[in-house]
Write an enzyme that holds these catalytic residues in place. Structure first.
Site, short mmCIF file in Angstrom:
data_model
loop_
_atom_site.label_atom_id
_atom_site.label_comp_id
_atom_site.label_asym_id
_atom_site.label_seq_id
_atom_site.Cartn_x
_atom_site.Cartn_y
_atom_site.Cartn_z
N ASP A 211 29.35 36.98 47.65
CA ASP A 211 29.45 38.43 47.69
C ASP A 211 28.48 38.96 48.74
O ASP A 211 27.41 38.37 48.93
CB ASP A 211 29.12 39.04 46.32
CG ASP A 211 29.54 40.49 46.23
OD1 ASP A 211 28.73 41.37 46.59
OD2 ASP A 211 30.69 40.76 45.83
N ARG B 82 37.27 31.51 36.42
CA ARG B 82 36.47 32.71 36.13
C ARG B 82 36.18 32.84 34.65
O ARG B 82 35.10 33.29 34.24
CB ARG B 82 37.25 33.93 36.65
CG ARG B 82 36.64 35.29 36.34
CD ARG B 82 35.34 35.53 37.08
NE ARG B 82 34.86 36.87 36.80
CZ ARG B 82 34.19 37.23 35.70
NH1 ARG B 82 33.94 36.33 34.76
NH2 ARG B 82 33.78 38.46 35.54
N TYR C 288 25.44 50.72 50.03
CA TYR C 288 25.36 50.40 48.60
C TYR C 288 23.93 50.58 48.07
O TYR C 288 23.74 51.04 46.94
CB TYR C 288 25.82 48.96 48.36
CG TYR C 288 27.31 48.79 48.37
CD1 TYR C 288 28.09 49.28 47.34
CD2 TYR C 288 27.95 48.12 49.41
CE1 TYR C 288 29.48 49.11 47.32
CE2 TYR C 288 29.33 47.94 49.42
CZ TYR C 288 30.08 48.44 48.38
OH TYR C 288 31.44 48.27 48.39
N ARG D 290 41.48 36.94 42.62
CA ARG D 290 42.24 37.25 41.41
C ARG D 290 43.74 37.09 41.53
O ARG D 290 44.44 37.14 40.53
CB ARG D 290 41.91 38.69 40.98
CG ARG D 290 40.50 38.82 40.42
CD ARG D 290 40.15 40.25 40.13
NE ARG D 290 39.95 41.03 41.35
CZ ARG D 290 39.69 42.34 41.36
NH1 ARG D 290 39.64 43.00 40.23
NH2 ARG D 290 39.50 42.96 42.50
N ARG E 62 39.63 37.76 50.99
CA ARG E 62 39.78 37.70 49.54
C ARG E 62 40.85 36.70 49.12
O ARG E 62 41.52 36.89 48.08
CB ARG E 62 40.09 39.08 48.94
CG ARG E 62 38.95 40.07 49.07
CD ARG E 62 39.28 41.36 48.35
NE ARG E 62 38.28 42.39 48.61
CZ ARG E 62 38.53 43.71 48.62
NH1 ARG E 62 39.75 44.13 48.38
NH2 ARG E 62 37.57 44.57 48.86
#
Length: 342
Positions: A73, A36, A149, A27, A23
């Site tokens: 992703d 973004r 998921y 962010r 990651r």
């Protein structure tokens, strides 16, 4: 120009320990947040090669890591198979429709590489923009994590619905897992062809399975993927929480095993003598002071030793981590690991 990661993954000696972070393109960086904002949503960012390329390269230039990892992703695979996902802000991924029956399974197909062309285009563009500065990492989710998921429909602390399926419908579960594995093989082969220098398989929810279930419903499919990819590029397997599977991971066809922060380093060396190890600083260690970060980093490097190690975190960066703490971790790895080789 900087091939430390590839050399280390192959077990070769390097002048210092290479470092990249899960990651790292995200962010924590104001530069990422600015890009973004230009995208309509997260999926637009993933599916726009120019934007994905920009945020992939940002950590290389800003943080000084030894590799870029393509911005994407793990859930692009179920989407390509026919199960759409949505990314809800501050909540994470949600599937409007779940897979719960044979009829649902019939609505899926094995994904082909061209159905994920936007990722392949981003890889090619990123390789061009990197100009050989550092290697590019490609990745995919492990079949069990993707399965979780698709069955659950969202993130979960227990993934009890997914685990229930393993107990109540094992044959159904194996069919879906095999479809995911075949889709992932097509996807990762195409990533390598597009220019990925090394690939990682993320098994984020490995730790919620028992050892027997993990062997049957996860590691078997990871091994199948690794075998199918051959030896053109190094392969990393990161299975969070699967401390019980380390001895078995020593036998599969990957080069590097990623450790989470709960996996003891000395014990892992003993259980994984054939593998290069990656990890494993606790991401929360980066909440400490700069002196704390330096101390914990040196402690980690001393435990791993100067060879057969790629520095990373024991999981991904948390979004509220301060950039200067991340930079401190990276710089300490670079400076201190070089001294261990003298």
């Amino acid at each position: 120009m900087n091939d430390r990661l590839i050399s280390a993954a192959k077990g070769l000696a390097t002048d210092r320990t290479p470092i990249w972070l899960m990651r790292q393109a995200g962010r924590i960086l104001p530069e990422y947040r600015k890009v973004r904002e230009t995208a309509k949503d997260f999926k637009t960012l993933v599916k726009t090669p120019e934007l994905a390329t920009e945020v992939t390269i940002q950590p290389v230039d800003i943080l000084g890591v030894d590799a870029a990892i393509i911005f994407s992703d793990i859930l692009v695979i179920p989407e390509a198979m026919g199960l759409n996902y949505e990314m809800e802000e501050n909540k994470g991924p949600v599937f409007p429709k779940r897979i719960t029956s044979e009829a649902d399974l019939a609505s899926l197909h094995i994904a082909q590489a061209e159905e994920l062309q936007y990722v392949l285009d981003a890889i090619r563009l990123t390789k061009k923009e990197l100009q050989g500065k550092v290697p590019l990492i490609g990745f995919a989710g492990a079949p069990w994590t993707i399965f979780s998921y698709m069955i659950e429909g969202k993130g979960s602390k227990t993934f009890s619905q997914a685990k229930k399926m393993l107990y109540t419908q094992p044959a159904f579960s194996h069919r879906l897992l095999d479809m995911i594995a075949q889709s992932t093989i097509h996807y990762l082969k195409a990533q390598i062809k597009a220019g990925a220098d090394i690939v990682q398989i993320f098994d984020s929810w490995a730790g919620i399975l028992s050892p027997d279930q993990y062997a049957e419903f996860s590691l078997k499919y990871i091994s199948k993927i690794c075998d199918a990819l051959g030896n053109d590029v190094p392969k990393i397997v990161f299975a969070k929480g699967a401390f019980f599977a380390r001895a078995e991971m020593n036998t599969i066809n990957c080069d590097v095993v990623g450790l989470d922060w709960n996996m003891g380093i000395a014990e892992s060396r003993a259980l994984l003598p054939n593998k290069v190890l990656q990890g494993n600083l606790d991401p929360c260690a980066l909440y400490g002071s700069l002196d704390d970060v330096r101390r914990e980093t040196k402690k980690m490097l001393n435990a791993f030793g100067p060879h057969k190690h790629i520095a990373n975190l024991g999981h991904g960066l948390y979004p509220d981590t301060e950039v200067d703490k991340v930079k401190c971790y990276i710089d300490t790895v670079k400076e201190y690991s070089a001294t261990l080789r003298r």
